[in-house]
Design an enzyme around this catalytic site. Sequence first.
Site, PDB file in Angstrom:
ATOM      1  N   TYR A 158       0.841  -1.210   0.000  1.00  0.00           N
ATOM      2  CA  TYR A 158       0.000   0.000   0.000  1.00  0.00           C
ATOM      3  C   TYR A 158       0.878   1.264   0.000  1.00  0.00           C
ATOM      4  CZ  TYR A 158      -2.939   3.774   1.843  1.00  0.00           C
ATOM      5  OH  TYR A 158      -3.563   4.990   2.043  1.00  0.00           O
ATOM      6  N   LYS A 162       1.213   4.116  -2.984  1.00  0.00           N
ATOM      7  CA  LYS A 162       0.919   5.539  -2.779  1.00  0.00           C
ATOM      8  C   LYS A 162       2.151   6.385  -3.139  1.00  0.00           C
ATOM      9  CE  LYS A 162      -2.473   7.155  -1.221  1.00  0.00           C
ATOM     10  NZ  LYS A 162      -3.739   7.599  -1.888  1.00  0.00           N
TER      11      LYS A 162
HETATM   12  N1  LIG Z   1      -8.220   7.046   6.045  1.00  0.00           N
HETATM   13  C1  LIG Z   1      -7.001   7.424   6.400  1.00  0.00           C
HETATM   14  O1  LIG Z   1      -6.622   7.365   7.573  1.00  0.00           O
HETATM   15  C2  LIG Z   1      -6.065   7.993   5.368  1.00  0.00           C
HETATM   16  C3  LIG Z   1      -4.819   8.505   5.805  1.00  0.00           C
HETATM   17  C4  LIG Z   1      -3.959   9.057   4.863  1.00  0.00           C
HETATM   18  C5  LIG Z   1      -4.314   9.115   3.530  1.00  0.00           C
HETATM   19  N2  LIG Z   1      -5.516   8.594   3.135  1.00  0.00           N
HETATM   20  C6  LIG Z   1      -5.859   8.674   1.706  1.00  0.00           C
HETATM   21  O2  LIG Z   1      -7.081   9.379   1.605  1.00  0.00           O
HETATM   22  C7  LIG Z   1      -7.798   8.928   0.461  1.00  0.00           C
HETATM   23  C8  LIG Z   1      -9.233   8.657   0.850  1.00  0.00           C
HETATM   24  O3  LIG Z   1      -9.251   7.676   1.862  1.00  0.00           O
HETATM   25  P1  LIG Z   1     -10.576   7.285   2.643  1.00  0.00           P
HETATM   26  O4  LIG Z   1     -10.193   7.051   4.047  1.00  0.00           O
HETATM   27  O5  LIG Z   1     -11.642   8.247   2.306  1.00  0.00           O
HETATM   28  O6  LIG Z   1     -10.873   5.863   1.982  1.00  0.00           O
HETATM   29  P2  LIG Z   1     -12.234   5.295   1.405  1.00  0.00           P
HETATM   30  O7  LIG Z   1     -11.985   3.861   1.105  1.00  0.00           O
HETATM   31  O8  LIG Z   1     -13.374   5.637   2.281  1.00  0.00           O
HETATM   32  O9  LIG Z   1     -12.398   6.115   0.047  1.00  0.00           O
HETATM   33  C9  LIG Z   1     -11.769   5.745  -1.127  1.00  0.00           C
HETATM   34  C10 LIG Z   1     -12.808   5.739  -2.225  1.00  0.00           C
HETATM   35  O10 LIG Z   1     -12.172   5.357  -3.451  1.00  0.00           O
HETATM   36  C11 LIG Z   1     -13.090   4.567  -4.156  1.00  0.00           C
HETATM   37  N3  LIG Z   1     -12.415   3.671  -5.089  1.00  0.00           N
HETATM   38  C12 LIG Z   1     -11.635   2.611  -4.797  1.00  0.00           C
HETATM   39  N4  LIG Z   1     -11.279   1.981  -5.922  1.00  0.00           N
HETATM   40  C13 LIG Z   1     -11.835   2.669  -6.943  1.00  0.00           C
HETATM   41  C14 LIG Z   1     -11.836   2.495  -8.343  1.00  0.00           C
HETATM   42  N5  LIG Z   1     -11.208   1.462  -8.925  1.00  0.00           N
HETATM   43  N6  LIG Z   1     -12.510   3.382  -9.108  1.00  0.00           N
HETATM   44  C15 LIG Z   1     -13.180   4.413  -8.536  1.00  0.00           C
HETATM   45  N7  LIG Z   1     -13.223   4.624  -7.208  1.00  0.00           N
HETATM   46  C16 LIG Z   1     -12.562   3.753  -6.419  1.00  0.00           C
HETATM   47  C17 LIG Z   1     -13.802   3.731  -3.090  1.00  0.00           C
HETATM   48  O11 LIG Z   1     -15.053   3.232  -3.566  1.00  0.00           O
HETATM   49  C18 LIG Z   1     -13.931   4.723  -1.952  1.00  0.00           C
HETATM   50  O12 LIG Z   1     -15.194   5.351  -1.951  1.00  0.00           O
HETATM   51  C19 LIG Z   1      -7.039   7.726  -0.077  1.00  0.00           C
HETATM   52  O13 LIG Z   1      -6.302   8.135  -1.177  1.00  0.00           O
HETATM   53  C20 LIG Z   1      -6.103   7.335   1.057  1.00  0.00           C
HETATM   54  O14 LIG Z   1      -4.932   6.754   0.580  1.00  0.00           O
HETATM   55  C21 LIG Z   1      -6.406   8.053   4.023  1.00  0.00           C
END
Ligand SMILES: NC(=O)c1ccc[n+]([C@@H]2O[C@H](COP(=O)([O-])OP(=O)(O)OC[C@H]3O[C@@H](n4cnc5c(N)ncnc54)[C@H](O)[C@@H]3O)[C@@H](O)[C@H]2O)c1
Length: 377
Positions: A158, A162
């Site tokens: 992962y 990223k």
């Molecule tokens: N949650 C955390 O703690 C955290 C921390 C740092 C960074 N991030 C980053 O923030 C971003 C959002 O994370 P989140 O927590 O909202 O996660 P999340 O899983 O709730 O949201 C990600 C969204 O991407 C969509 N997705 C996945 N594969 C897809 C595809 N093939 N086509 C279209 N859409 C697709 C999913 O359906 C989901 O709704 C991500 O890029 C993640 O790496 C999250």
Amino acid sequence: MSLAGVSCLVTGAGGFLGQRIVRLLLEEEEALAEIRLLDKAFSNEALERFGKFQGKTEVKILEGDIRDVMFLHRACQGVSLVIHTASIIDTLGLIEKQLLWEVNVTGTRLLLEACVRCNVQHFIYTSTIEVTGPNSRGDPIFNGDEDTAYESESKFPYAQSKRLAEDSVLKADGQVLKDGGTLMTCALRSMYIFGEGCPFLLGHLDKCLLNKNVYLRFSRKEALVNPVYVGNIAWAHVQAAKALQVPQKAKHIRGQFYYVSDDTPHMSYADLNYELTKDLGFGIEPQLPMPLTMLYYFSLLLELVSFLLRPFVRYIPSTNRHLVTLLNTPFTFSYRKAQKDFGYTPRYTWEEASQCTGQWIASMVPQRRQYLKIKAA
Ligand SMILES: NC(=O)c1ccc[n+]([C@@H]2O[C@H](COP(=O)([O-])OP(=O)(O)OC[C@H]3O[C@@H](n4cnc5c(N)ncnc54)[C@H](O)[C@@H]3O)[C@@H](O)[C@H]2O)c1
């Protein structure tokens, strides 16, 4: 600074962070012209929430896959700003590496290509602190910033995916668009995100309820981190987007990555669970289930078992060395550079953030108890 009249595409708009970004964009006083919400699937609750909005901004739902070139082309046509949050998050190694790569790395590259073809000028990528580390030695960082030197070589899929996606985004800055304009990009390296709707918090809550209302201690007290509230990291995206509209500001931001945290007190991941639900009377285990070194070697053993079983059965252990290190290494970052370059300051205080999140967790307890009861039956 404003986004008045801008047409914006938000990918991952049905996700935890994406939904909050959309909400803030819709609340902007000077309305955007249009927001396109892209996700591979939207829950009914999410659609309902977006549906309630009655403003000047046109909202379009685009359900489809980030790997679909034609779909991306349609999604990008006529927008000037893309906020790219769509990604697969995988801290346990549950997802096949190929799928993780296709979505996180290839999906991002395809989206960048679509931006160039469709003359999208501004691109903001949601990156993660995990691209920095912690490294496998567990070297700590206290109040680090973008200039902090750190030896990071994470082999965890992962984090790697990223990192590669972020590299592609930052390298794409300056690319010439089809109409002769210039693509400007930046990446926001978010800390762990907590808040209403956080799936990780629900996972920890379930384990706590099963453990007689006592949170598991999966990180030692000294492993200080500074998670960010979802409303604040969402706000950072909005602020960055606004600053990119202003050429004088855009020149400092483009091609750069930024750490985004807020004023959440520094504490361990396990202690955050406890702090957010103190009012519910939940407890937290005082110590790790075993000394850290032992936990590390126990994880190694589980990884070995998983490897040996691979020809016969796909067994993914509930912990691994990467996770043990991630959860037990002090790793805190300042948001000074984001503040200086694009005027980011947290929109919600820790008191507001913890109160809203605590209330949401409290509202979920009856439902989760019911779910766990049915699951056990
Ligand atoms: N949650 C955390 O703690 C955290 C921390 C740092 C960074 N991030 C980053 O923030 C971003 C959002 O994370 P989140 O927590 O909202 O996660 P999340 O899983 O709730 O949201 C990600 C969204 O991407 C969509 N997705 C996945 N594969 C897809 C595809 N093939 N086509 C279209 N859409 C697709 C999913 O359906 C989901 O709704 C991500 O890029 C993640 O790496 C999250």
